[in-house]
Enzyme design. Structure first.
Site, PDB file in Angstrom:
ATOM      1  N   ASN A  72      -0.793   1.437 -13.691  1.00 20.88           N
ATOM      2  CA  ASN A  72      -0.859   2.410 -12.637  1.00 20.88           C
ATOM      3  C   ASN A  72      -0.609   3.991 -13.195  1.00 20.88           C
ATOM      4  OD1 ASN A  72       0.146   3.514  -9.614  1.00 20.88           O
ATOM      5  ND2 ASN A  72       1.956   4.310 -10.880  1.00 20.88           N
ATOM      6  N   GLU A  73      -1.270   4.847 -12.487  1.00 17.34           N
ATOM      7  CA  GLU A  73      -1.356   6.379 -13.040  1.00 17.34           C
ATOM      8  C   GLU A  73      -1.130   6.370 -14.584  1.00 17.34           C
ATOM      9  OE1 GLU A  73       1.543   8.706 -10.906  1.00 17.34           O
ATOM     10  OE2 GLU A  73       0.107   8.584  -9.072  1.00 17.34           O
ATOM     11  N   TYR A 120      -1.506  12.912  -2.521  1.00 15.55           N
ATOM     12  CA  TYR A 120      -0.400  13.235  -1.747  1.00 15.55           C
ATOM     13  C   TYR A 120      -0.438  14.370  -0.815  1.00 15.55           C
ATOM     14  CZ  TYR A 120       2.164   9.220  -3.641  1.00 15.55           C
ATOM     15  OH  TYR A 120       2.661   7.979  -3.735  1.00 15.55           O
ATOM     16  N   GLU A 180      -2.277   5.016  -3.060  1.00 18.51           N
ATOM     17  CA  GLU A 180      -1.060   5.890  -2.896  1.00 18.51           C
ATOM     18  C   GLU A 180      -1.542   7.146  -1.725  1.00 18.51           C
ATOM     19  OE1 GLU A 180       1.698   6.793  -5.972  1.00 18.51           O
ATOM     20  OE2 GLU A 180       1.545   4.742  -6.411  1.00 18.51           O
ATOM     21  N   GLU A 207       7.828  -0.070  -3.374  1.00 17.35           N
ATOM     22  CA  GLU A 207       8.126  -0.008  -4.763  1.00 17.35           C
ATOM     23  C   GLU A 207       9.845  -0.043  -5.039  1.00 17.35           C
ATOM     24  OE1 GLU A 207       6.868   3.745  -6.555  1.00 17.35           O
ATOM     25  OE2 GLU A 207       7.432   3.018  -8.533  1.00 17.35           O
TER      26      GLU A 207
HETATM   27  O1  AHR Z   1       5.144   6.742  -4.761  1.00 19.30           O
HETATM   28  C1  AHR Z   1       6.076   7.526  -5.663  1.00 19.30           C
HETATM   29  C2  AHR Z   1       5.338   7.380  -6.901  1.00 19.30           C
HETATM   30  O2  AHR Z   1       4.176   8.459  -6.856  1.00 19.30           O
HETATM   31  C3  AHR Z   1       4.512   6.276  -7.500  1.00 19.30           C
HETATM   32  O3  AHR Z   1       5.598   5.528  -8.500  1.00 19.30           O
HETATM   33  C4  AHR Z   1       3.733   6.935  -8.659  1.00 19.30           C
HETATM   34  O4  AHR Z   1       2.617   6.099  -8.692  1.00 19.30           O
HETATM   35  C5  AHR Z   1       3.237   8.269  -8.157  1.00 19.30           C
HETATM   36  O5  AHR Z   1       3.210   9.152  -8.744  1.00 19.30           O
END
Ligand code: AHR
Length: 511
Positions: free
Chosen positions: A196-197, A263, A320, A49
């Site tokens: 995205n998101e 995450y 992600e 990114e």
């Molecule tokens: O990976 C960092 C960020 O995490 C990304 O830009 C976003 O899609 C997510 O919230």
């Protein structure tokens, strides 16, 4: 006294608990004549990114830099990434994608507009890396492209024209503009993301509203015959399954898969995520526990897909994933730079084994992120670079790219921590594209080794040969002063005496 956890991988899960030992006993049972799903190479994809030093400095230094480069991309990083066979690169975001306007990144670099990267540190974005440059990078790597379109602040026309610019083989004005800018042949786009998101940084939408937008945008993505990318719907995250449910039940236009983000935050708290390199046994367990939630989350999302798409056409793309720690003191917090230890390597292998377990639906994933951001493969410091423990696990698992899974059950003691427990050992088993059978094992327990028994039918193997990654210290890391503290070593053992050290990752070929 032992605690048992029986995990049937690939085709169901069963649990049975008893009590704990210093050496875990683990039995893996498989009929090697059986076959499971393809482990798509894109399960091992990566994310780059426009964030911090992920693109600028991390991969791109410009053609005039003193750092040796090819078309502006640093040779040391290219060579390192080629060695682990990166199959897929997702670009330009992330949250950045929904603020990215592709016209800013084409034509004479000196005339490109300078923007402010409002998401990540408020720094100036020169647009020096745009469409042509990123495809150069992807081609230099020998990877495929996953381009993420701007739904949040773009328009249907902008997205449609970008796709035409990239893929048209006609004499259209847009295709000719691409040629004038130096690229005769159209590019192939393997995947194209529609936002995205969209539940958050991509526009704070409801899934129902997104469905209508997806149908509208996807209608106008037109490519030459046979060149259509797999279109990706922007899905949910963490424990949410509503986005997967609503999208898979209602999207009528072509959608190959739905994205999903999760995450590993050791403390499960965005204000106090945990330290990247200073941690103890409690933090280690918390990190593994949080990582292993991926099992339940994937299962829950896949249940929605099974309900709405019983034919199994829609994939679940974990585009992600990875560890996310507190910002490193003294660095710009918005750059998301973090160090990487043996713990990150174990997290990687645990995730890979889960992705392989659910490969019927999980066809593609991207670790966040490739260089200098979050759980990176490579860290740079000016002209210097190092590879992280995570990098090595990607290298070890490359034998699973496009391999065919072999179903198995694993009967493992548990890794007990206080009242809580996790499986001590998880695994992947598959026939590689070279015809050999590969086994990956990860021991989540930082203190106890595991004795592994392989109960295979229709097989005549006596040895496991490959690479082992571990270290005496759970916080072991590679630094610019000491770059090879954590790296794989050769491993060979008889199957009658197979022991997996504590906190280790092993990938080997059965012989
Ligand atoms: O990976 C960092 C960020 O995490 C990304 O830009 C976003 O899609 C997510 O919230």
């Amino acid at each position: 006294m032992k605690s048992k956890l029986l995990v049937a991988t690939l085709f169901g899960v069963g649990l049975s608990f008893g009590c704990v030992s210093e050496q875990h006993d683990v039995t893996l049972t498989a009929n090697l004549k059986e076959t499971g799903p393809l482990l798509h190479k894109d399960i091992y994809g990566q994310f780059a990114e426009h964030l911090g030093r992920g693109i600028y400095e991390g991969i791109y230094v410009g053609p005039d830099s003193d750092i040796p480069n090819t078309k502006g991309f640093r040779n040391d990083v290219l060579n390192a990434l080629r060695a682990i066979k990166v199959p897929l690169v997702r670009w330009p975001g992330g949250c950045f994608a929904d603020e990215y306007h592709w016209r800013d990144g084409i034509g004479d670099p000196d005339k490109r507009p300078v923007k402010v990267n409002t998401h990540w540190g408020g720094v100036e974005e020169t647009n020096a890396v745009g469409t042509h440059e990123i495809f150069d990078f992807i081609e230099l790597l020998g990877a495929d492209a996953y381009i993420n379109g701007n739904l949040g602040s773009g328009s249907v026309r902008e997205m449609a024209e970008w796709v035409e610019y990239m893929t048209s083989d006609k004499n259209s004005t847009l295709a000719n503009e691409r040629r004038k800018n130096g690229r005769e042949e159209p590019w192939d786009i393997a995947y194209f993301g529609i936002g995205n998101e969209s539940w958050g940084c991509g526009g704070h939408m409801s899934p129902e509203y997104y469905v209508d937008l997806y149908n509208q945008y996807a209608t106008f993505i037109k490519t030459p015959p046979g060149k259509k990318p797999k279109l990706v719907g922007s899905g949910g995250h963490t424990e949410d399954t509503e986005w997967t449910d609503v999208l898979s039940a209602n999207i009528e236009r072509n959608m190959s898969g739905i994205s999903y983000h999760f995450y590993t935050l050791p403390n499960s708290d965005w204000q106090n995520k945990g330290h990247a390199t200073e941690f103890n046994n409690d933090d280690w367990f918390a990190t593994m526990e949080r990582t292993y939630r991926m099992d339940d989350y994937l299962k829950a999302n896949i249940a929605k897909l099974d309900k709405n798409d019983p034919e199994g056409k829609i994939g679940l793309y974990v585009d992600e994933w990875g560890t996310w720690y507190d910002p490193e003191p003294g660095r710009e917090p918005g750059f998301l730079y973090q160090q990487n230890t043996l713990r990150d390597a174990v997290v990687t292998a645990v995730n890979f084994n889960l992705f392989n377990k659910y490969a019927e639906r999980v066809h593609m994933t991207n670790i966040a992120q490739m260089v200098n951001v979050l759980q990176a493969m490579v860290l740079t410091d000016g002209a210097d670079m190092l590879v992280t423990p995570t990098y090595h696990v990607f290298g070890m698992y490359k034998v699973f790219q496009d391999a065919t899974a072999i179903p198995f059950t694993i009967d493992s003691d548990v890794y007990q921590h206080g009242e809580k427990q996790l499986p001590a050992v998880t695994a992947s088993l598959a026939k590689g594209t070279d015809g050999h059978v590969y086994l990956a094992l990860v021991n989540l327990d930082p203190e106890n080794e595991a004795s592994i028994a392989l109960n295979f039918s229709n097989a005549n193997f006596s040895k496991l040969t490959g690479e082992l990654l571990t270290h005496d210290a759970m916080t072991a890391k590679n630094t610019f002063e000491h770059k090879e503290v954590v790296k794989p070593v050769s491993f060979s053992a008889s199957l009658s005496d197979l022991t997996l050290p504590a906190k280790s990752v092993l990938v080997g070929r059965l012989q």
